[in-house]
Design a protein around this motif. Structure first.
Motif, short mmCIF file in Angstrom:
data_model
loop_
_atom_site.label_atom_id
_atom_site.label_comp_id
_atom_site.label_asym_id
_atom_site.label_seq_id
_atom_site.Cartn_x
_atom_site.Cartn_y
_atom_site.Cartn_z
N VAL A 48 0.81 -1.22 0.00
CA VAL A 48 0.00 0.00 0.00
C VAL A 48 0.85 1.27 0.00
CG1 VAL A 48 -1.68 1.35 1.33
CG2 VAL A 48 -1.93 -1.13 1.16
N SER A 49 1.80 1.35 0.93
CA SER A 49 2.47 2.63 1.13
C SER A 49 3.78 2.43 1.87
CB SER A 49 1.55 3.55 1.95
OG SER A 49 2.05 4.86 2.04
N ARG A 50 4.72 3.39 1.72
CA ARG A 50 5.96 3.34 2.47
C ARG A 50 6.41 4.75 2.81
NH1 ARG A 50 11.43 2.36 -1.23
NH2 ARG A 50 11.14 4.19 -2.57
N ASP A 54 13.41 9.09 7.72
CA ASP A 54 13.28 10.46 8.24
C ASP A 54 11.93 11.09 7.91
OD1 ASP A 54 15.36 12.12 5.70
OD2 ASP A 54 13.53 10.97 5.55
N GLY A 55 11.10 10.35 7.20
CA GLY A 55 9.76 10.85 6.89
C GLY A 55 9.67 11.73 5.66
N ARG A 56 10.77 11.98 4.99
CA ARG A 56 10.76 12.93 3.87
C ARG A 56 10.28 12.32 2.58
NH1 ARG A 56 16.42 16.42 4.56
NH2 ARG A 56 16.05 17.09 6.71
N VAL A 57 10.39 11.02 2.43
CA VAL A 57 10.00 10.35 1.19
C VAL A 57 8.84 9.41 1.47
CG1 VAL A 57 10.71 8.79 -0.66
CG2 VAL A 57 12.33 10.48 0.27
N THR A 58 7.79 9.54 0.67
CA THR A 58 6.66 8.62 0.77
C THR A 58 6.28 8.15 -0.63
OG1 THR A 58 4.99 10.37 0.62
CG2 THR A 58 5.77 9.78 2.83
N ASN A 59 5.74 6.94 -0.69
CA ASN A 59 5.24 6.38 -1.94
C ASN A 59 3.96 5.62 -1.64
OD1 ASN A 59 8.52 5.96 -2.11
ND2 ASN A 59 7.64 6.79 -3.99
N LYS A 65 -3.61 6.40 -4.13
CA LYS A 65 -3.06 7.74 -4.31
C LYS A 65 -4.16 8.80 -4.23
CE LYS A 65 1.23 6.98 -6.82
NZ LYS A 65 1.88 6.83 -8.14
N GLY A 66 -3.82 9.87 -3.51
CA GLY A 66 -4.79 10.95 -3.34
C GLY A 66 -5.81 10.69 -2.25
N ARG A 67 -5.85 9.47 -1.72
CA ARG A 67 -6.81 9.14 -0.66
C ARG A 67 -6.12 8.76 0.65
NH1 ARG A 67 -10.08 4.88 -1.06
NH2 ARG A 67 -8.60 3.62 -2.26
N GLN B 89 7.78 -11.58 -3.39
CA GLN B 89 7.64 -10.12 -3.43
C GLN B 89 8.95 -9.54 -3.95
OE1 GLN B 89 8.76 -8.07 -0.06
NE2 GLN B 89 7.39 -6.32 -0.26
N HIS B 90 8.86 -8.55 -4.82
CA HIS B 90 10.09 -7.89 -5.22
C HIS B 90 10.24 -6.60 -4.44
CE1 HIS B 90 8.91 -4.25 -7.46
NE2 HIS B 90 7.82 -4.91 -7.78
N SER B 91 11.49 -6.16 -4.27
CA SER B 91 11.77 -4.87 -3.62
C SER B 91 12.71 -4.06 -4.51
CB SER B 91 12.37 -5.09 -2.23
OG SER B 91 13.54 -5.90 -2.30
N TYR B 92 12.49 -4.14 -5.81
CA TYR B 92 13.36 -3.47 -6.78
C TYR B 92 13.01 -1.98 -6.89
CZ TYR B 92 15.85 -2.66 -11.18
OH TYR B 92 16.67 -2.18 -12.15
N ILE B 93 11.71 -1.72 -6.96
CA ILE B 93 11.21 -0.35 -7.09
C ILE B 93 9.76 -0.36 -6.66
CG2 ILE B 93 10.47 -0.64 -9.50
CD1 ILE B 93 11.40 2.23 -10.03
N THR B 94 9.26 0.72 -6.09
CA THR B 94 7.85 0.73 -5.72
C THR B 94 6.98 0.81 -6.97
OG1 THR B 94 7.89 3.15 -5.45
CG2 THR B 94 8.26 1.81 -3.48
#
Lengths: 119, 107
Positions: A48-50, A54-59, A65-67, B89-94
């Motif tokens: 789902v998310s990471r 340091d909290g500066r990068v999220t994906n 996305k957006g929710r 599971q891969h951890s190459y790129i999100t």
């Protein structure tokens, strides 16, 4: 002992909001990226998310996305998942996981917290 | 997104059998491949990381191999406690996508 414990799940109506928490202990929390993974009833695992250490990068996954928004408080050893505009298809057990290595693997998982989106 | 395809989706085997599960990535991921075991009602447990490294505390009957797009998880001699669902599971790129799972059942 490394431990992560999720909380905050429950029943919410479609379109509603909910915030999940994941409390970590037994390790240097501020050194690790943290993730959320979900599993719908009877289905497989979905990332789902990471968030960076340091909290500066999220994906986020495209489906949220957006929710959904991930954040963390390193002073309190806690990571959060703020979920809004919830849909029936968001119904799942949500797991918090610690990433070890860079990029790495999920070596510690919580017990999960169930989110049910239903009217 | 990188797609992960596991086979077979399910497998019946007996105690003592040697079992192999395969995972194929839709593009090369080097050795950024992990394997997890999940039992009903429980959270996933890491078995193998970086394609072939055994996680601490995991029995040596579990092993992993592969590089690039094709990977395998092998259990050399099935024990009663091994019956579960396994995910790559891969951890190459999100996004760090998972395979759809392989359910290992008792024959």
């Amino acid at each position: 002992e490394v431990q992560v414990v999720e909380s905050g799940g429950g029943l919410v109506q479609p379109g509603g909001s909910l915030t999940l928490s994941c409390a970590a202990s037994g390790f240097t929390f501020s050194s690790h990226w943290m993730h959320w993974v979900r599993q719908a009833p009877g289905e497989g695992l979905v990332w789902v998310s990471r968030i960076s250490s340091d909290g500066r990068v999220t994906n986020n996954a495209d489906s949220v996305k957006g929710r959904f928004a991930i954040s963390r408080d390193n002073a309190k050893n806690t990571v959060f998942l703020q979920m809004s505009s919830l849909r029936a298809e968001d119904t799942a057990v949500y797991y918090c996981a610690r990433e070890y290595g860079a990029p790495g693997h999920f070596d510690s998982w919580g017990q999960g917290t169930l989110v049910t989106v239903s009217s | 997104d990188i797609q992960m395809t596991q086979s077979p989706p399910s497998l019946s085997a007996s105690e003592g059998d040697r079992v192999t599960i395969t995972c194929r990535a839709s593009q090369s991921i080097g050795s950024y491949l992990n394997w997890y075991q999940q039992k009903p009602g429980k959270s996933p447990k890491l078995l193998i990381y970086a394609a072939s490294h055994l996680q601490s505390g995991v029995p040596s009957r579990f092993s992993g191999s592969g590089y690039g797009t094709d990977f395998t998880l092998t259990i050399s001699s099935l024990q009663p406690e091994d019956f579960a669902t396994f995910y790559c599971q891969h951890s190459y790129i999100t996004p760090y996508t998972f395979g759809q799972g392989t359910k290992l059942e008792i024959k």
